[in-house]
Scaffold this motif. Structure first.
Motif, PDB file in Angstrom:
ATOM      1  N   GLU A   1      -0.681   6.145 -11.460  1.00 54.12           N
ATOM      2  CA  GLU A   1      -1.801   6.908 -12.002  1.00 54.12           C
ATOM      3  C   GLU A   1      -2.858   7.050 -10.922  1.00 54.12           C
ATOM      4  N   THR A   2      -3.840   7.900 -11.151  1.00 50.16           N
ATOM      5  CA  THR A   2      -4.908   8.103 -10.178  1.00 50.16           C
ATOM      6  C   THR A   2      -6.106   7.244 -10.545  1.00 50.16           C
ATOM      7  N   TYR A   3      -6.615   6.518  -9.556  1.00 43.74           N
ATOM      8  CA  TYR A   3      -7.789   5.677  -9.737  1.00 43.74           C
ATOM      9  C   TYR A   3      -8.795   5.999  -8.649  1.00 43.74           C
TER      10      TYR A   3
ATOM     11  N   LYS B   1     -12.029   0.692   5.172  1.00 44.56           N
ATOM     12  CA  LYS B   1     -11.880   1.237   6.520  1.00 44.56           C
ATOM     13  C   LYS B   1     -12.622   2.570   6.667  1.00 44.56           C
ATOM     14  N   CYS B   2     -12.494   3.459   5.684  1.00 47.56           N
ATOM     15  CA  CYS B   2     -13.180   4.764   5.725  1.00 47.56           C
ATOM     16  C   CYS B   2     -14.648   4.653   5.315  1.00 47.56           C
ATOM     17  N   ARG B   3     -14.983   3.576   4.596  1.00 43.52           N
ATOM     18  CA  ARG B   3     -16.319   3.386   4.025  1.00 43.52           C
ATOM     19  C   ARG B   3     -16.716   4.533   3.096  1.00 43.52           C
TER      20      ARG B   3
ATOM     21  N   GLU C   1      -3.474   7.014  -5.640  1.00 37.80           N
ATOM     22  CA  GLU C   1      -2.377   6.789  -6.572  1.00 37.80           C
ATOM     23  C   GLU C   1      -2.040   5.309  -6.535  1.00 37.80           C
ATOM     24  N   GLY C   2      -1.915   4.686  -7.703  1.00 34.59           N
ATOM     25  CA  GLY C   2      -1.648   3.259  -7.699  1.00 34.59           C
ATOM     26  C   GLY C   2      -0.927   2.774  -8.932  1.00 34.59           C
ATOM     27  N   LYS C   3      -0.487   1.525  -8.854  1.00 31.39           N
ATOM     28  CA  LYS C   3       0.172   0.853  -9.967  1.00 31.39           C
ATOM     29  C   LYS C   3      -0.713  -0.294 -10.426  1.00 31.39           C
ATOM     30  N   VAL C   4      -0.658  -0.599 -11.712  1.00 32.89           N
ATOM     31  CA  VAL C   4      -1.430  -1.709 -12.270  1.00 32.89           C
ATOM     32  C   VAL C   4      -0.625  -2.993 -12.131  1.00 32.89           C
ATOM     33  N   GLU C   5      -1.229  -3.998 -11.531  1.00 31.18           N
ATOM     34  CA  GLU C   5      -0.613  -5.313 -11.386  1.00 31.18           C
ATOM     35  C   GLU C   5      -1.570  -6.345 -11.958  1.00 31.18           C
TER      36      GLU C   5
ATOM     37  N   PRO D   1      -5.311   7.773   0.816  1.00 31.66           N
ATOM     38  CA  PRO D   1      -4.587   8.961   1.265  1.00 31.66           C
ATOM     39  C   PRO D   1      -5.020   9.445   2.652  1.00 31.66           C
ATOM     40  N   VAL D   2      -6.158   8.998   3.160  1.00 30.75           N
ATOM     41  CA  VAL D   2      -6.658   9.470   4.450  1.00 30.75           C
ATOM     42  C   VAL D   2      -6.194   8.570   5.591  1.00 30.75           C
ATOM     43  N   CYS D   3      -6.446   7.250   5.476  1.00 29.84           N
ATOM     44  CA  CYS D   3      -6.164   6.354   6.601  1.00 29.84           C
ATOM     45  C   CYS D   3      -4.960   5.447   6.391  1.00 29.84           C
TER      46      CYS D   3
END
Length: 50
Positions: A3-5, A11-13, A19-23, A36-38
Motif C-alpha cells: 500500500e502507499t504510505y 537521506k533526502c530530508r 510503497e510498503g508492507k505492514v510488519e 522512490p528517489v534515493c
C-alpha cells in the motif's frame, strides 16, 4: 499486500509517499518500504490494529 504510505526519508530530508508492507515487531505496527528517489529504507509507525 503493498500500500502507499507517507513517511520521512532521512537521506533526502523530505516527506515522500512510498510503497510498503505492514510488519509488526515489539508489538508495534510499522510500514516498511523504500524511498522512490534515493532507494533508502523508510519506515512509518502506525496505530494499533483495530
Amino acid at each position: 499486500m503493498a500500500e502507499t504510505y507517507n513517511g520521512y526519508c532521512v537521506k533526502c530530508r523530505a516527506k515522500r509517499d512510498f510503497e510498503g508492507k505492514v510488519e509488526e515487531s515489539n508489538n508495534r505496527r510499522m510500514a516498511k518500504g523504500i524511498c522512490p528517489v534515493c532507494g533508502t529504507k523508510m519506515t512509518r509507525i502506525l496505530g494499533k490494529a483495530a
